[in-house]
Motif scaffolding. Structure first.
Motif, PDB file in Angstrom:
ATOM      1  N   GLU A 445       0.820  -1.205   0.000  1.00  0.00           N
ATOM      2  CA  GLU A 445       0.000   0.000   0.000  1.00  0.00           C
ATOM      3  C   GLU A 445       0.853   1.253   0.000  1.00  0.00           C
ATOM      4  OE1 GLU A 445      -3.583   1.997   2.661  1.00  0.00           O
ATOM      5  OE2 GLU A 445      -2.723   0.054   3.196  1.00  0.00           O
ATOM      6  N   ASN A 448       1.466   2.302  -3.496  1.00  0.00           N
ATOM      7  CA  ASN A 448       0.257   2.841  -4.128  1.00  0.00           C
ATOM      8  C   ASN A 448       0.041   4.315  -3.798  1.00  0.00           C
ATOM      9  OD1 ASN A 448      -0.357   0.408  -5.315  1.00  0.00           O
ATOM     10  ND2 ASN A 448      -1.544  -0.312  -3.548  1.00  0.00           N
ATOM     11  N   ARG A 451       2.077   6.031  -6.327  1.00  0.00           N
ATOM     12  CA  ARG A 451       1.525   5.802  -7.666  1.00  0.00           C
ATOM     13  C   ARG A 451       0.282   6.655  -7.900  1.00  0.00           C
ATOM     14  NH1 ARG A 451       1.544   0.775  -7.724  1.00  0.00           N
ATOM     15  NH2 ARG A 451       3.157   0.350  -9.256  1.00  0.00           N
ATOM     16  N   GLU A 452      -0.564   6.778  -6.895  1.00  0.00           N
ATOM     17  CA  GLU A 452      -1.761   7.596  -7.051  1.00  0.00           C
ATOM     18  C   GLU A 452      -1.404   9.049  -7.330  1.00  0.00           C
ATOM     19  OE1 GLU A 452      -4.099   7.091  -3.609  1.00  0.00           O
ATOM     20  OE2 GLU A 452      -4.676   5.011  -4.070  1.00  0.00           O
ATOM     21  N   ARG A 453      -0.393   9.561  -6.635  1.00  0.00           N
ATOM     22  CA  ARG A 453       0.036  10.945  -6.881  1.00  0.00           C
ATOM     23  C   ARG A 453       0.550  11.108  -8.314  1.00  0.00           C
ATOM     24  NH1 ARG A 453       0.918  14.183  -2.299  1.00  0.00           N
ATOM     25  NH2 ARG A 453      -0.574  13.509  -0.713  1.00  0.00           N
ATOM     26  N   GLU A 455      -0.126   9.193 -11.007  1.00  0.00           N
ATOM     27  CA  GLU A 455      -1.211   9.043 -11.986  1.00  0.00           C
ATOM     28  C   GLU A 455      -2.081  10.292 -12.029  1.00  0.00           C
ATOM     29  OE1 GLU A 455      -1.657   6.810 -14.135  1.00  0.00           O
ATOM     30  OE2 GLU A 455      -0.178   5.319 -13.515  1.00  0.00           O
ATOM     31  N   ARG A 456      -2.298  10.912 -10.865  1.00  0.00           N
ATOM     32  CA  ARG A 456      -3.083  12.137 -10.826  1.00  0.00           C
ATOM     33  C   ARG A 456      -2.398  13.251 -11.627  1.00  0.00           C
ATOM     34  NH1 ARG A 456      -3.990  13.490  -4.941  1.00  0.00           N
ATOM     35  NH2 ARG A 456      -4.331  11.250  -4.893  1.00  0.00           N
TER      36      ARG A 456
END
Length: 716
Positions: A445, A448, A451-453, A455-456
């Protein structure tokens, strides 16, 4: 044994100390250890992006705390040393030796297994090394053979230095023999301004300075498009036809040769050349091109279509060759300031020029030849009904051409020389962030979160990129540079003589008005050629020029001589029986169908045959011959066909067939020559890919239009 237990207990205690310190190292800021390991591998641009600021601060806090915890945590060497001190007696050492002996036996067994496996691998490795050696030697020997052969076959470069000097107000031509040269370097020296000093000058100051203009001309440009000059070819072939007539005992006298010339056509062309030569001095053609840029506000397709429509409208009443010649340079300049490729835009202009010239009797040379023919005039075709019949079909063809071109170039990037700089920057940013996101392992996690930052951020840049691309597809010039570019173009391309422009408009208005008055029998006392001559004399009178030499130099005398030679050639071929033979073949084909379908067959046959041939042969000589064939078919009592529909079919085919290939129309060749002078390659194949499909569309629309008008509604 108690000592051993105490040693292992201390070992577990030390592991607990390590685990606690590690936990304290990552729990600060609520970041798992995977996130910290991952942060080190990210690029610097991603680390210092504003969207990653929160994570960066937490990592910095953890790094600060880790320095303090390292001082508290004992080293592994210290733990090992304390353990050895407690296991210092002989019994404990003996027990430890037994454990070591067992491990040694186990390691020996495993080493034997590894040796067997390594022997098998050694055989494969030996073969692979041999293969690599042979491949390497083959490549090296091939390279050696290549450069040795090149060095033996080609000489060293031979540089030739030539010097010349040019004084102020002097124009000097310096011939260079470059048949065997691969490159030319021109070095200029003199009291020139530096680039920095020149940038500080405004337009008026820069204009007052003396300038040195250097250009390189190729003396063999015509070899690109024709083996021999077309005027020389026409003179040679027409003289050969006269020699053939002499062999059969039909040699004409000089007075008879003069009667073969279509003086009406030559007079009309000469007068229109005079009008256009004087109008070009006003700068109106350059101004119209800049005006289209201003009206469309730099939007891509509105600018292209408006520029092409202006060219088509000018070509309806002026010679389309001259129109293209005058509009092309400023169009190339417009394309350069907007990062557009000038070649497709110039192809569009040549196509629209040929279309616009088809609408009136004075717009295209084939129309001039047909409209000035005595048999055509006796058939009741004048300027007004000629324009009425042709213009309606031309409007439909303009719509078809615009739709087809928009579909063929639906990807607007094909019109650009390179990808715009702002789009390149956004694409580079996306690639950097995408590589950072793809390098993340799919573990926990903590990964992730990063990764979320990422991808955003990628999604945000993608939205900006799509918005920029959509705006670029609509606009040829960005909004922020539009007004600056418009100001520069206005300063450079403006009307140079407004008084002369007003006088030119008066003369052209007189000519066009009298052209339309030819439809009234009471006022039809002056021919088209004489009307144009009266307009030219009016403009010369209003311009009040003392010296006519500069204007007469702009008259295309070679073109007039080309037309005169063609008239003699076609008359000679007519006397030799070639025209009547071709007309007889077409009559036989038409007679084989039912009487009710003969008109439709004759229209289709004339349109498509003349159109396909004119795509690969200059349409001027083709029209000169085919007009005689059409007149013979229309005057044949056996066929009983009206002449006017066949005349319209011939003109649609001959004029619009000029859009098929580069050599089919004079306007295409002139446009290609202007492009080459500005450094842009204009190939036959490049024009063919655009022009030939457009030409087929022309013929389909023309066929439907002529069949509906003359076979359904009998407009004639």
């Amino acid at each position: 044994m108690d000592r051993i237990r105490r040693a292992f207990r201390k070992k577990n205690d030390s592991n607990q100390i390590l685990n606690k310190s590690t936990y304290s190292l990552v729990s600060c800021g609520e970041l798992p250890p995977d996130t910290l390991e991952l942060w080190i591998t990210l690029p610097e641009e991603v680390k210092y992006d504003p969207s990653m600021e929160e994570i960066r601060k937490k990592v910095e806090e953890i790094e600060t705390n880790s320095k303090d915890t390292k001082e508290i945590i004992p080293n592994n060497s210290e733990i090992t040393q304390s353990r050895e001190e407690e296991l210092g007696n002989d019994e404990d050492v003996t027990l430890m030796d037994d454990v070591k002996n067992r491990n040694t036996k186990y390691n020996n067994v495993s080493d034997q297994k590894k040796d067997k496996a390594s022997r098998n691998l050694t055989g494969h490795n030996t073969q692979w090394k041999k293969a690599k050696h042979y491949i390497k030697m083959t490549v090296l020997l091939g390279c050696w053979t290549f450069f040795t052969a090149v060095f033996l076959l080609y000489n060293e470069k031979n540089e030739v230095f030539k010097n010349t000097a040019v004084s102020i107000t002097e124009e000097k031509y310096y011939p260079l023999n470059v048949e065997k040269s691969s490159s030319i370097q021109v070095k200029l020296s003199g009291p020139f301004l530096s680039e920095q000093a020149e940038e500080k000058l405004n337009y008026s100051e820069r204009k007052n300075y003396s300038q040195l203009i250097v250009w390189i001309e190729s003396l063999n440009d015509n070899k690109t498009f024709e083996v021999i000059n077309r005027t020389m070819a026409a003179i040679t072939v027409s003289t050969c036809s006269l020699a053939t007539l002499a062999l059969v005992g039909e040699r004409p006298t000089l007075m008879e040769l003069i009667t073969w010339l279509d003086v009406e056509t030559l007079l009309l062309l000469f007068s229109m050349m005079i009008l256009v030569a004087i109008m070009a001095e006003t700068g109106i053609f350059d101004f119209l091109a800049v005006f289209t840029f201003q009206v469309t506000k730099g939007k891509l397709w509105p600018l292209i279509f408006l520029l092409c429509i202006v060219t088509a409208v000018l070509s309806t009443f002026l010679d389309n060759v001259t129109t293209v010649l005058l509009m092309s340079p400023v169009t190339i300049r417009l394309c350069e300031v907007m990062d557009l490729d000038p070649v497709p835009i110039l192809i569009f202009m040549a196509i629209y020029s040929n279309i616009g010239g088809t609408a009136t009797p004075v717009g295209d040379p084939p129309n001039v030849i047909v409209a000035s023919n005595k048999a055509v005039i006796q058939a009741g075709i004048n300027f007004t009904n000629f324009t009425a019949h042709m213009s309606l079909g031309i409007l439909l063809i303009l719509i078809q051409t615009s739709v087809q071109l928009r579909f063929m170039y639906r990807d607007s990037n094909r019109l650009r020389q390179r990808v715009p700089r702002d789009i390149q920057d956004l694409q580079n940013q996306i690639s950097i962030w995408r590589r950072a996101a793809d390098s993340l392992p799919h573990l926990s996690e903590g990964v992730n979160i990063v990764r979320e930052r990422l991808e955003r951020k990628i999604t945000k840049i993608n939205l900006k990129l799509h918005k920029t691309i959509k705006e670029r597809e609509k606009r040829a010039c960005p909004k922020d540079t539009f007004h600056r570019t418009l100001g520069e173009l206005r300063d450079k391309y403006k009307i140079r003589d407004k008084v002369l422009l007003v006088k030119s408009v008066i003369a052209v208005t007189f000519v066009v008005t009298v052209f339309f008055l030819h439809s009234i029998p009471e006022l039809n006392r002056v021919s088209l050629g004489m009307t144009a001559l009266l307009g030219a004399i009016l403009l010369l009178t209003l311009a009040d020029r003392e010296d006519l030499e500069p204007i007469l130099h702009r008259v295309e005398w070679s073109t007039l001589l080309f037309f005169a030679s063609l008239f003699i050639l076609m008359e000679a071929l007519s006397k030799l029986g070639l025209v009547s033979y071709i007309g007889g073949l077409m009559e036989q084909l038409i007679l084989q169908v039912d009487e009710g379908a003969r008109l439709g067959v004759a229209i289709m046959l004339t349109l498509w045959v003349s159109g396909i041939i004119s795509a690969f042969v200059d349409n001027i000589p083709l029209t000169t011959m085919m007009v005689r064939v059409v007149i013979s078919i229309g005057s044949n009592p056996k066929l009983n066909l009206p002449m006017s529909p066949l005349i319209w079919a011939l003109l649609y085919g001959a004029c619009l067939g000029g859009n098929g290939t580069l050599i089919a129309a004079s306007a295409n060749v002139v446009c290609a020559g202007v492009a080459e002078q500005h450094g842009y390659k204009f190939t036959f194949l490049k024009f063919f890919k655009v022009g030939f499909p457009i030409m087929i569309g022309h013929f389909i629309v023309s066929s439907i239009y002529l069949l509906v008008c003359h076979c359904v509604f009998t407009w004639h």
